[in-house]
Design a protein around this motif. Sequence first.
Motif, PDB file in Angstrom:
ATOM      1  N   VAL A 196       0.852  -1.187   0.000  1.00 44.33           N
ATOM      2  CA  VAL A 196       0.000   0.000   0.000  1.00 44.33           C
ATOM      3  C   VAL A 196       0.891   1.240   0.000  1.00 44.33           C
ATOM      4  O   VAL A 196       1.835   1.325   0.790  1.00 44.33           O
ATOM      5  CB  VAL A 196      -0.929   0.049   1.230  1.00 44.33           C
ATOM      6  CG1 VAL A 196      -1.861   1.262   1.139  1.00 44.33           C
ATOM      7  CG2 VAL A 196      -1.733  -1.239   1.378  1.00 44.33           C
ATOM      8  N   VAL A 197       0.588   2.177  -0.895  1.00 42.98           N
ATOM      9  CA  VAL A 197       1.233   3.485  -0.888  1.00 42.98           C
ATOM     10  C   VAL A 197       0.190   4.494  -0.444  1.00 42.98           C
ATOM     11  O   VAL A 197      -0.800   4.723  -1.143  1.00 42.98           O
ATOM     12  CB  VAL A 197       1.803   3.855  -2.272  1.00 42.98           C
ATOM     13  CG1 VAL A 197       2.393   5.274  -2.232  1.00 42.98           C
ATOM     14  CG2 VAL A 197       2.860   2.847  -2.718  1.00 42.98           C
ATOM     15  N   VAL A 198       0.396   5.076   0.731  1.00 42.95           N
ATOM     16  CA  VAL A 198      -0.514   6.087   1.279  1.00 42.95           C
ATOM     17  C   VAL A 198       0.035   7.468   0.929  1.00 42.95           C
ATOM     18  O   VAL A 198       1.154   7.806   1.307  1.00 42.95           O
ATOM     19  CB  VAL A 198      -0.649   5.942   2.802  1.00 42.95           C
ATOM     20  CG1 VAL A 198      -1.453   7.108   3.383  1.00 42.95           C
ATOM     21  CG2 VAL A 198      -1.316   4.618   3.154  1.00 42.95           C
ATOM     22  N   VAL A 199      -0.757   8.261   0.213  1.00 41.11           N
ATOM     23  CA  VAL A 199      -0.335   9.603  -0.187  1.00 41.11           C
ATOM     24  C   VAL A 199      -0.860  10.604   0.837  1.00 41.11           C
ATOM     25  O   VAL A 199      -2.067  10.713   1.061  1.00 41.11           O
ATOM     26  CB  VAL A 199      -0.850   9.946  -1.591  1.00 41.11           C
ATOM     27  CG1 VAL A 199      -0.470  11.373  -1.964  1.00 41.11           C
ATOM     28  CG2 VAL A 199      -0.279   8.954  -2.611  1.00 41.11           C
ATOM     29  N   VAL A 203       3.329  11.197 -10.114  1.00 41.15           N
ATOM     30  CA  VAL A 203       2.774   9.843 -10.121  1.00 41.15           C
ATOM     31  C   VAL A 203       3.827   8.812 -10.513  1.00 41.15           C
ATOM     32  O   VAL A 203       3.717   7.637 -10.134  1.00 41.15           O
ATOM     33  CB  VAL A 203       1.530   9.743 -11.030  1.00 41.15           C
ATOM     34  CG1 VAL A 203       0.447  10.705 -10.558  1.00 41.15           C
ATOM     35  CG2 VAL A 203       1.845   9.981 -12.496  1.00 41.15           C
ATOM     36  N   ARG A 204       4.852   9.240 -11.231  1.00 43.34           N
ATOM     37  CA  ARG A 204       5.971   8.328 -11.492  1.00 43.34           C
ATOM     38  C   ARG A 204       6.679   7.978 -10.184  1.00 43.34           C
ATOM     39  O   ARG A 204       7.085   6.832  -9.964  1.00 43.34           O
ATOM     40  CB  ARG A 204       6.939   8.970 -12.494  1.00 43.34           C
ATOM     41  CG  ARG A 204       8.103   8.092 -12.916  1.00 43.34           C
ATOM     42  CD  ARG A 204       8.821   8.681 -14.129  1.00 43.34           C
ATOM     43  NE  ARG A 204       9.185  10.080 -13.935  1.00 43.34           N
ATOM     44  CZ  ARG A 204      10.295  10.477 -13.310  1.00 43.34           C
ATOM     45  NH1 ARG A 204      11.140   9.585 -12.821  1.00 43.34           N
ATOM     46  NH2 ARG A 204      10.560  11.769 -13.180  1.00 43.34           N
ATOM     47  N   ALA A 205       6.791   8.955  -9.297  1.00 42.12           N
ATOM     48  CA  ALA A 205       7.373   8.695  -7.978  1.00 42.12           C
ATOM     49  C   ALA A 205       6.500   7.727  -7.178  1.00 42.12           C
ATOM     50  O   ALA A 205       7.020   6.822  -6.501  1.00 42.12           O
ATOM     51  CB  ALA A 205       7.551  10.003  -7.220  1.00 42.12           C
ATOM     52  N   TYR A 206       5.186   7.895  -7.239  1.00 42.49           N
ATOM     53  CA  TYR A 206       4.298   6.968  -6.545  1.00 42.49           C
ATOM     54  C   TYR A 206       4.537   5.533  -7.016  1.00 42.49           C
ATOM     55  O   TYR A 206       4.600   4.596  -6.205  1.00 42.49           O
ATOM     56  CB  TYR A 206       2.828   7.321  -6.787  1.00 42.49           C
ATOM     57  CG  TYR A 206       2.369   8.656  -6.265  1.00 42.49           C
ATOM     58  CD1 TYR A 206       3.079   9.353  -5.294  1.00 42.49           C
ATOM     59  CD2 TYR A 206       1.191   9.235  -6.735  1.00 42.49           C
ATOM     60  CE1 TYR A 206       2.639  10.576  -4.808  1.00 42.49           C
ATOM     61  CE2 TYR A 206       0.733  10.459  -6.259  1.00 42.49           C
ATOM     62  CZ  TYR A 206       1.470  11.125  -5.305  1.00 42.49           C
ATOM     63  OH  TYR A 206       1.024  12.345  -4.842  1.00 42.49           O
ATOM     64  N   GLU A 239       7.023   0.054  -6.048  1.00 48.39           N
ATOM     65  CA  GLU A 239       7.948  -1.032  -6.384  1.00 48.39           C
ATOM     66  C   GLU A 239       9.093  -1.159  -5.378  1.00 48.39           C
ATOM     67  O   GLU A 239       9.489  -2.268  -5.004  1.00 48.39           O
ATOM     68  CB  GLU A 239       8.557  -0.774  -7.773  1.00 48.39           C
ATOM     69  CG  GLU A 239       7.563  -0.739  -8.912  1.00 48.39           C
ATOM     70  CD  GLU A 239       8.196  -0.225 -10.197  1.00 48.39           C
ATOM     71  OE1 GLU A 239       9.450  -0.139 -10.259  1.00 48.39           O
ATOM     72  OE2 GLU A 239       7.443   0.108 -11.129  1.00 48.39           O
ATOM     73  N   LYS A 240       9.652  -0.010  -4.940  1.00 47.04           N
ATOM     74  CA  LYS A 240      10.927  -0.029  -4.238  1.00 47.04           C
ATOM     75  C   LYS A 240      10.921   0.609  -2.853  1.00 47.04           C
ATOM     76  O   LYS A 240      11.931   0.555  -2.152  1.00 47.04           O
ATOM     77  CB  LYS A 240      11.981   0.702  -5.090  1.00 47.04           C
ATOM     78  CG  LYS A 240      12.173   0.097  -6.471  1.00 47.04           C
ATOM     79  CD  LYS A 240      13.181   0.909  -7.277  1.00 47.04           C
ATOM     80  CE  LYS A 240      13.377   0.327  -8.668  1.00 47.04           C
ATOM     81  NZ  LYS A 240      14.369   1.112  -9.456  1.00 47.04           N
TER      82      LYS A 240
END
Length: 318
Positions: A110-113, A219-222, A227-228
């Motif tokens: 999960v990526v929480v913004v 969004v490329r950073a997200y 991934e990493k």
Amino acid sequence: MRILVTGGSGFAGSFLVDDLVAAGHEVAVLARAGSASRVRDGVEVVVGDLLEREGLIAAVAAFEPALIYHLAGWASVGGSWREPALPLAVNAGGTANLLDAAVAGGKPRVVVVTSAEIYGVLGYEDLPITEERTPAPNHPYGISKWAAAQLVPLYAQRDNLPVIEARPFNHIGPRQSLGFVVADFASQLAAIKLGQKEPQMLVGNLDAQRDFTDVRDMVRAYQLLGEKGEIGERYLICSGAPVAISNILNTLIDLSGINVEVAYDPQRMRPSDTPCVYGSYAKLRRATGWEPEIHLRQSLSDALDYWVERLGDGGGEG
């Protein structure tokens, strides 16, 4: 990969969905019942509400995502003063519900913004902001995002949930709604260019300096964090340089190719508690190799083109 995006019809979310679909992922967007029409064609809709925990758990379990990008939430700083309980419920409570759903649904990444608005009042000696800076939010929106941010290491430690926090600064570009400085300036200039408005722009405080990143770089950073990113960690996403609001305005006027009168509106002349804000993306670069690629002038040009096309098609400014 099966990927669920909350806020997938919003400004940054729509670009993220476009990128994920183009990369061949199976993408679904979480949407409340009745709002699915705003989701782009070809993308599955998972019906759910961040404030309805049990239904959200069922929705995530049914889709079985391997990765979730959580972008949905209350986005207005000014509006958060008018209804302070609502951003706290949506941004903090909604994030807690989503993380509960992720734990119950197989523990996807999960990526929480969240937001760099959590830092509050800063002096020049506090800059650039890094991940080590302790937040001190000074409005309900900032408090709600800071609460959401604190849930990330909590769920990572307690539930072994592979969750990462993305902490963006201002992002700009086409598709941004009114209420943000670039969209407000670009929409006025587009209306003047199209003969829909007198050649006068009303502006407020142009002295403040902020850190602007193109939404497509954002969004490329997200995606790279998806991934990493290291579990339980927070990463600032920013350009690393301050830009004066006056520079934003002058560049947009130059790009428009028209002559306008800039008039200061006393009702818009709000003093800034923090005259200059910018951050460092060094931690993000070390983890993912990310750097901003799209120049500020290109971002502004694309935003202006978007508003010229939108107003020219009769889309209005709303």
